[in-house]
Structures are given as C-alpha cells and as structure tokens.
Enzyme design. Structure first.
Site, mmCIF file in Angstrom:
data_model
loop_
_atom_site.group_PDB
_atom_site.id
_atom_site.type_symbol
_atom_site.label_atom_id
_atom_site.label_comp_id
_atom_site.label_asym_id
_atom_site.label_seq_id
_atom_site.Cartn_x
_atom_site.Cartn_y
_atom_site.Cartn_z
ATOM 1 N N ASP A 67 18.115 -7.050 22.142
ATOM 2 C CA ASP A 67 17.113 -7.589 21.246
ATOM 3 C C ASP A 67 17.881 -7.721 19.890
ATOM 4 O OD1 ASP A 67 17.059 -4.890 21.513
ATOM 5 O OD2 ASP A 67 15.096 -4.939 22.234
ATOM 6 N N ASP A 136 4.766 1.839 24.950
ATOM 7 C CA ASP A 136 3.788 0.848 25.424
ATOM 8 C C ASP A 136 4.352 0.052 26.662
ATOM 9 O OD1 ASP A 136 5.519 -0.899 24.244
ATOM 10 O OD2 ASP A 136 4.385 -2.270 23.343
ATOM 11 N N GLU A 143 6.790 -6.805 24.994
ATOM 12 C CA GLU A 143 5.536 -6.041 24.564
ATOM 13 C C GLU A 143 4.300 -6.487 25.836
ATOM 14 O OE1 GLU A 143 6.110 -3.935 22.616
ATOM 15 O OE2 GLU A 143 6.589 -4.411 20.675
HETATM 16 C C1 F6R Z 1 15.834 -1.810 22.049
HETATM 17 C C2 F6R Z 1 15.119 -1.577 23.381
HETATM 18 C C3 F6R Z 1 13.852 -1.004 23.282
HETATM 19 C C4 F6R Z 1 13.870 0.542 23.272
HETATM 20 C C5 F6R Z 1 12.753 1.378 23.651
HETATM 21 C C6 F6R Z 1 12.938 2.757 23.398
HETATM 22 O O1 F6R Z 1 17.075 -2.548 22.042
HETATM 23 O O2 F6R Z 1 15.439 -2.328 24.273
HETATM 24 O O3 F6R Z 1 13.362 -1.237 24.465
HETATM 25 O O4 F6R Z 1 14.800 0.906 24.407
HETATM 26 O O5 F6R Z 1 11.876 0.852 22.488
HETATM 27 O O6 F6R Z 1 13.437 3.259 21.961
HETATM 28 P P1 F6R Z 1 13.536 4.853 22.024
HETATM 29 O O7 F6R Z 1 14.698 5.013 22.514
HETATM 30 O O8 F6R Z 1 13.835 5.006 20.270
HETATM 31 O O9 F6R Z 1 12.366 5.508 22.212
#
Ligand code: F6R
Length: 271
Positions: A67, A136, A143
């Site tokens: 992303d 979430d 999402e």
């Molecule tokens: C970002 C992504 C997100 C993160 C998720 C966890 O490229 O793919 O799905 O893996 O938001 O983020 P952290 O590790 O910061 O809790």
C-alpha cells in the site's frame, strides 16, 4: 494455516526474517510482497543484518509493497516509499527499479491500480507476501467490509487506522485519509503468505482473524482460505488463541520446522 508462537517479538521477527531469507536463497529471483508499519521494522533490520553479515543477496529479487498513501511524494517521511528506503532498500543490494509501490500520486488512480495488478502478473505473481495486521483486522489497507475478492484500489482509511498511524506524522493533520492498497484477492493470489503479529494489543484481533468466522469485517480472516499461510506470533499476541497447545506441539514436532526450532542467538541491532 500454520501458527507458530515465539517467546517474544524479537524472536518472532527473527523467525520471519529467517523464513524470508531461506526463500530468497532458494530462489534468487523471488518476487516478494512487502508490508510497512512498526511490526516490520525489526524484520527489515534483521534482513539488513543478514545481507551485511551473510551476504544475503537481493540483486535479482523484485518487491511489491501492499500500500501507499494517496498524495504523498516519495520524499515525504510519512510515505511508504520513504519508509522502505529508510528501513530496507538503501541498506541492501536491491535494484531500486525492481521495487514497486502503488502510485499514490497518479492523476488517474484506477488506471494506476490496474497497472499495479498487471505489473505483478507480468513478473509471474508474488511468491511470498509479508503481512502485518491492523487493530481492526486489516491486511494492507483493506479496512472492514473490503470485499474478500477485492483488487488493488483506492480506499478510505478507517478512523481507528488514522488514529494509530497519524502518530507517525509530525503533525497528525498531515496524514492522508485515503490510500491505495492491494486487495484481499490480490493478497490471496500470493503463492505463500507470512503474517507477523506481536504485542498484547493485537491478541484479540489475532484470535478473531484465525479462529473466528471468515468475514469481510476482518480482512485478515480471509487468510483462512489461503493454502500456504504461516502466522508467526509472540506470546503476548497469542494469549487469546484457543488452540495454543496444538500450535506449540505442531511447531515442536513437525519435521518441516526442525531447522527453525533453534535459530541460535539473535543479533543485537542498534536502532
Ligand atoms: C502497512 C500494512 C498494514 C500494517 C498494519 C500493522 O503496509 O500493510 O496492514 O501491517 O497496519 O501495522 P503496525 O505494525 O504498525 O501495527
């Protein structure tokens, strides 16, 4: 799905880096799917260490990130291109032309998303997709209510994601509320998936994602459909899992895991 519980976050990240390194040694032209976020920082620091100390070679590999925020230039410290350069790409021998992220600056976003999917297909598809999970249940930025067959597209971020991720921006108002993300379907197309989950704050969502019903309200639950998905969790993240005993026994006795049971001392990396 296989679930491995490690004693702490360092050990979990080290195991993930070791699995990625093994895949890369076996296939130097590996197509890697990459994630960003706090959880991954440790994984990338270990891959950099393996490159420096053991000559882990990234020269032929290609990467696709999950992303990117819409509207942030690559030099913006909040952008995922900046994150990847900072934590991984500038420290390893990867050809920067072989590193792809969705183009959040494109004038025509739907066209840019189609191109991203096409480029993934042209490389032969993702061999190994690295994932984290959001509070979430998102994977990538899928999402709640993301279609389980969704493809790369523009999405609105959930307020809970904005609250968590905006702390990484100098001023929280700088954080875009839209992003481009690979879809759940894009992720499920990867030949193998590695999900890393650490910390107590993720215990509840991890249990729902892997032991609860498959639902578009928790995108990570779609991984239950994936034929080659390994979930690596630390003790804190695993504490709500009902099947803990079974997962521990499988890791302790399955011959496929033998070489990963005693990975030796983990290098201390200065942050
Ligand atoms: C970002 C992504 C997100 C993160 C998720 C966890 O490229 O793919 O799905 O893996 O938001 O983020 P952290 O590790 O910061 O809790």
């Amino acid at each position: 799905m296989e679930l491995v519980i490690q004693s702490d976050a360092e050990r979990a990240a080290w195991l993930v880096a070791s699995l990625m390194a093994k895949a890369l040694r076996r296939k130097p032209q590996l197509v890697l799917g990459l994630a960003t976020g706090r959880t991954m920082e440790q994984v990338y620091s270990y891959l950099v260490h393996m490159h420096r100390k053991e000559g882990l070679d990234f020269s032929l590999c290609r990467t696709f990130n999950l992303d990117e925020y819409i509207g942030l230039p690559p030099e913006h410290p909040g952008s995922y291109r900046y994150y990847m350069n900072r934590h991984l790409f500038t420290h390893i021998n990867i050809d920067r032309r072989n590193t792809y992220l969705p183009d959040g600056l494109a004038g025509d976003l739907p066209a840019a998303c189609c191109r991203y999917e096409e480029t993934i297909r042209e490389t032969g598809g993702i061999d190994l997709q690295l994932l984290g999970i959001g509070a979430d249940g998102h994977i990538g930025f899928n999402e709640p209510l993301s279609a389980l067959r969704s493809r790369t597209r523009a999405v609105m971020l959930d307020p809970s994601t904005i609250a968590v991720n905006s702390t990484l921006f100098n001023q929280s108002s700088e954080m875009p509320n839209r992003a481009l993300t690979m879809g759940v379907g894009t992720i499920l197309d990867a030949r193998a998936v590695l999900l890393l989950v650490t910390g107590k704050a993720k215990a509840d969502i991890l249990a729902k994602a892997v032991e609860g019903p498959v639902t578009s309200m928790i995108s990570a639950s779609a991984l239950q459909f994936h034929p080659a998905c390994q979930v690596i969790a630390d003790e804190a993240a695993a504490e709500r899992l009902l099947g803990q005993d079974h997962y521990r026994r499988a890791f302790a006795h399955d011959p496929d895991w033998q070489e990963f049971r005693n990975l030796g001392p983990i290098p201390k990396i200065a942050s």
